[in-house]
Scaffold this motif. Structure first.
Motif, PDB file in Angstrom:
ATOM      1  N   SER A  97      -8.214  29.506  89.108  1.00 19.69           N
ATOM      2  CA  SER A  97      -7.434  29.346  87.881  1.00 19.69           C
ATOM      3  C   SER A  97      -5.966  29.190  88.294  1.00 19.69           C
ATOM      4  O   SER A  97      -5.682  28.448  89.239  1.00 19.69           O
ATOM      5  CB  SER A  97      -7.675  30.550  86.965  1.00 19.69           C
ATOM      6  N   HIS A  98      -5.062  29.914  87.675  1.00 25.75           N
ATOM      7  CA  HIS A  98      -3.635  29.766  87.990  1.00 25.75           C
ATOM      8  C   HIS A  98      -2.971  31.143  87.984  1.00 25.75           C
ATOM      9  O   HIS A  98      -3.522  32.108  87.443  1.00 25.75           O
ATOM     10  CB  HIS A  98      -2.954  28.859  86.960  1.00 25.75           C
ATOM     11  N   LEU A  99      -1.793  31.227  88.594  1.00 26.39           N
ATOM     12  CA  LEU A  99      -1.066  32.499  88.658  1.00 26.39           C
ATOM     13  C   LEU A  99       0.256  32.453  87.898  1.00 26.39           C
ATOM     14  O   LEU A  99       0.900  33.483  87.722  1.00 26.39           O
ATOM     15  CB  LEU A  99      -0.819  32.899  90.123  1.00 26.39           C
ATOM     16  N   TYR A 108      -3.584  38.503  81.996  1.00 23.27           N
ATOM     17  CA  TYR A 108      -4.928  38.009  82.314  1.00 23.27           C
ATOM     18  C   TYR A 108      -5.056  36.488  82.338  1.00 23.27           C
ATOM     19  O   TYR A 108      -5.898  35.952  83.036  1.00 23.27           O
ATOM     20  CB  TYR A 108      -5.930  38.577  81.291  1.00 23.27           C
ATOM     21  N   ASP A 109      -4.246  35.803  81.537  1.00 23.95           N
ATOM     22  CA  ASP A 109      -4.315  34.345  81.413  1.00 23.95           C
ATOM     23  C   ASP A 109      -3.961  33.712  82.759  1.00 23.95           C
ATOM     24  O   ASP A 109      -2.787  33.632  83.114  1.00 23.95           O
ATOM     25  CB  ASP A 109      -3.341  33.899  80.306  1.00 23.95           C
ATOM     26  N   GLY A 110      -4.979  33.287  83.492  1.00 21.04           N
ATOM     27  CA  GLY A 110      -4.785  32.736  84.830  1.00 21.04           C
ATOM     28  C   GLY A 110      -5.214  33.720  85.905  1.00 21.04           C
ATOM     29  O   GLY A 110      -6.253  33.530  86.551  1.00 21.04           O
ATOM     30  N   GLU A 142       1.587  25.575  88.388  1.00 19.52           N
ATOM     31  CA  GLU A 142       2.206  25.249  87.086  1.00 19.52           C
ATOM     32  C   GLU A 142       1.193  24.793  86.045  1.00 19.52           C
ATOM     33  O   GLU A 142       1.166  23.645  85.610  1.00 19.52           O
ATOM     34  CB  GLU A 142       3.298  24.179  87.277  1.00 19.52           C
ATOM     35  N   GLU A 143       0.321  25.723  85.633  1.00 16.13           N
ATOM     36  CA  GLU A 143      -0.647  25.409  84.572  1.00 16.13           C
ATOM     37  C   GLU A 143       0.000  25.451  83.197  1.00 16.13           C
ATOM     38  O   GLU A 143      -0.322  24.661  82.320  1.00 16.13           O
ATOM     39  CB  GLU A 143      -1.821  26.408  84.627  1.00 16.13           C
ATOM     40  N   GLU A 144       0.933  26.383  82.988  1.00 16.98           N
ATOM     41  CA  GLU A 144       1.456  26.605  81.634  1.00 16.98           C
ATOM     42  C   GLU A 144       2.565  25.638  81.238  1.00 16.98           C
ATOM     43  O   GLU A 144       2.854  25.484  80.058  1.00 16.98           O
ATOM     44  CB  GLU A 144       1.988  28.040  81.499  1.00 16.98           C
ATOM     45  N   LEU A 208     -13.160  30.729  85.390  1.00 13.04           N
ATOM     46  CA  LEU A 208     -13.323  31.903  84.523  1.00 13.04           C
ATOM     47  C   LEU A 208     -11.956  32.224  83.929  1.00 13.04           C
ATOM     48  O   LEU A 208     -10.940  32.186  84.622  1.00 13.04           O
ATOM     49  CB  LEU A 208     -13.872  33.078  85.334  1.00 13.04           C
ATOM     50  N   HIS A 209     -11.934  32.556  82.637  1.00 16.02           N
ATOM     51  CA  HIS A 209     -10.660  32.762  81.943  1.00 16.02           C
ATOM     52  C   HIS A 209     -10.835  33.822  80.873  1.00 16.02           C
ATOM     53  O   HIS A 209     -11.911  33.950  80.299  1.00 16.02           O
ATOM     54  CB  HIS A 209     -10.229  31.436  81.289  1.00 16.02           C
ATOM     55  N   VAL A 210      -9.776  34.552  80.593  1.00 19.25           N
ATOM     56  CA  VAL A 210      -9.817  35.476  79.458  1.00 19.25           C
ATOM     57  C   VAL A 210      -9.919  34.636  78.184  1.00 19.25           C
ATOM     58  O   VAL A 210      -9.315  33.556  78.095  1.00 19.25           O
ATOM     59  CB  VAL A 210      -8.556  36.377  79.440  1.00 19.25           C
TER      60      VAL A 210
HETATM   61 MN    MN Z   1      -4.680  29.921  81.528  1.00 23.61          MN
END
Ligand code: MN
Ligand code: HGY
Ligand code: MN
Length: 423
Positions: A97-99, A108-110, A142-144, A208-210
């Motif tokens: 996912s992403h940090l 949790y998002d990422g 840079e996902e967000e 996997l993601h929240v």
């Molecule tokens: Mn995310």
């Protein structure tokens, strides 16, 4: 080796693994290891923007955690991090996912997708699992779009869905370009762009993601499989007028871009509320120069708009644009509109979705209005998502949450999925 990719197995700031000793931790323990990084005392929650200190610290932490597990760490041409269970190779089963975070985001998002991937690898290693297909964790950069406005830069650059020239020229709030920030963080922006070799290795991607809504609360279930992501995009409305003195400019003499900007915000609510299932948000408004006693010369209003098909998000934005233009004209201002990003419906691979569902004891299947790198990847490789229940139903805010027991459950199920797909 493709120019720009760095194999980091040996050397570097993080000590290499002690031979024969592999770290092991649960996803909850791994989350605890990073729970102070990027904590935002002003906004609450976390601010972990790409190529800043906090995000850099998280990248270092990931490298260290991966090396301590004997994983092979690489950085691809677009600053995405990879950690391989065995030898890197084609037809890989990839999770991750992403940090990075939104400003003042949740924990949790990422990160949940990253820590559960590491912990799932630990479970597999402990049982002596030998993958038949290569197995890797990816951390997308840079996902967000929290710093440069445009989301999913790492996956869009990797897949060639965003021109590197456009990405490199993006500016953050301080005027620093993405290229400058990348270089300062030790990357080589001249190598950014479609990376067929790295993309070609991904056989299957599972993120996997929240959960970022209330679907699993309503279903009273801990885990879901994703069905699709609804169309979504970002548009920047730039209102321009005449900057002036707040005390000496009479009301009739003003061309204040804050006025049409304010009217646009109410128009966004009004137009979106009239369309079933539409979501439209102004979460960011930037006046220039931004002084209490200064009539702004420019106001940038960022619109985030999303709408499932058969609705048409572009039609919704066109309606809002009309209202914004009319409001600008009334105030003697101008408005320019620029589409910063757009992602159409991302339908996850139906066969993979059904396979996962069967593996997970007929887990529920949920659509989402949240964007992910998985939406970008889904156009190129069979892709699936798993959502872990969020008992608050809140995301992009400090109240985002997942119960430790649900996190352990999600991790065990992710390990099961990886075991089945790669075994
Ligand atoms: Mn995310
Ligand atoms: O904005 C989004 O939908 C995502 O959480 N990046
Ligand atoms: Mn997010």
């Amino acid at each position: 080796m493709v120019s720009g990719r760095r194999d980091e197995t040996v050397g570097g700031a993080v000590p290499a693994r002690v031979p024969g000793v592999a770290a092991r931790a649960s996803a909850n323990e791994l989350l605890a290891e990073i729970d102070r990084v990027g904590a935002d005392r002003a906004r609450g929650g976390y601010s972990r923007h790409v190529f800043t200190g906090a995000e850099g610290e998280l990248r270092e932490w990931f490298r260290g955690a991966a090396r301590a597990r004997g994983l092979t760490v690489e950085v691809d041409r677009n600053a995405n991090l990879w950690a391989w269970f065995g030898a890197p190779g084609a037809d890989a089963v990839v999770t991750g996912s992403h940090l990075d975070s939104v400003p003042g985001g949740g924990a949790y998002d990422g990160p949940l997708g990253v820590v559960s991937a590491l912990a799932a690898f630990d479970l597999l290693r402990a049982e002596g699992f030998v993958p038949r297909r290569p197995l890797a964790i990816v951390v997308f950069a840079e996902e967000e779009g929290g710093r440069f406005g445009v989301p999913c830069l790492g996956s869009r650059l990797l897949t060639g869905t965003l021109e590197p020239e456009r990405a490199l020229a993006l500016r953050d709030g301080d005027g620093t370009t993405f290229a400058e920030a990348a270089r300062a963080a030790g990357h080589a922006p001249e190598h950014f762009g479609r990376d067929s070799e790295t993309l070609g290795r991904i056989g299957t991607f599972v993120e996997l993601h929240v959960e970022q809504g209330r679907g699993l609360i309503h279903l009273d279930a801990p885990l879901a499989v994703g069905s699709n992501i609804i169309p979504h995009g970002r548009w920047r409305f730039t209102f321009t007028g005449q900057g002036n003195h707040a005390g000496t400019t009479l009301m009739d003499d003003r061309h204040d871009p804050m006025l049409p900007a304010a009217q646009m915000i109410t128009a966004v609510r009004e137009s979106a509320a009239a369309v079933r299932e539409a979501r439209a948000t102004v979460g960011r408004l930037v006046p220039t120069p931004g002084g209490t006693n200064v009539i702004a010369s420019q106001v940038d209003v960022w619109l985030d708009a999303r709408l499932p098909e058969p609705g048409n998000v572009h039609e919704l934005v066109a309606e809002i644009t009309e209202k914004a233009r009319a409001a600008a004209e009334l105030e003697g201002c101008a408005v320019a509109v620029r589409e910063e990003s757009y992602e159409g419906t991302a339908a996850f691979d139906p066969e993979l979705r059904d396979r996962l569902r069967a593996m997970l004891g007929n887990a529920p299947v949920l659509p989402t209005g949240a964007g992910h790198d998985a939406a970008v990847l889904a156009r190129f490789v069979p892709t699936a998502m798993l959502y872990v229940r969020n008992p608050t139903g809140i995301s992009h805010a400090p109240e985002e949450f997942a119960e430790p027991a649900d996190i352990d459950h999600g991790t065990a199920e992710l390990a099961h999925v990886l075991r089945t797909l790669a075994g």
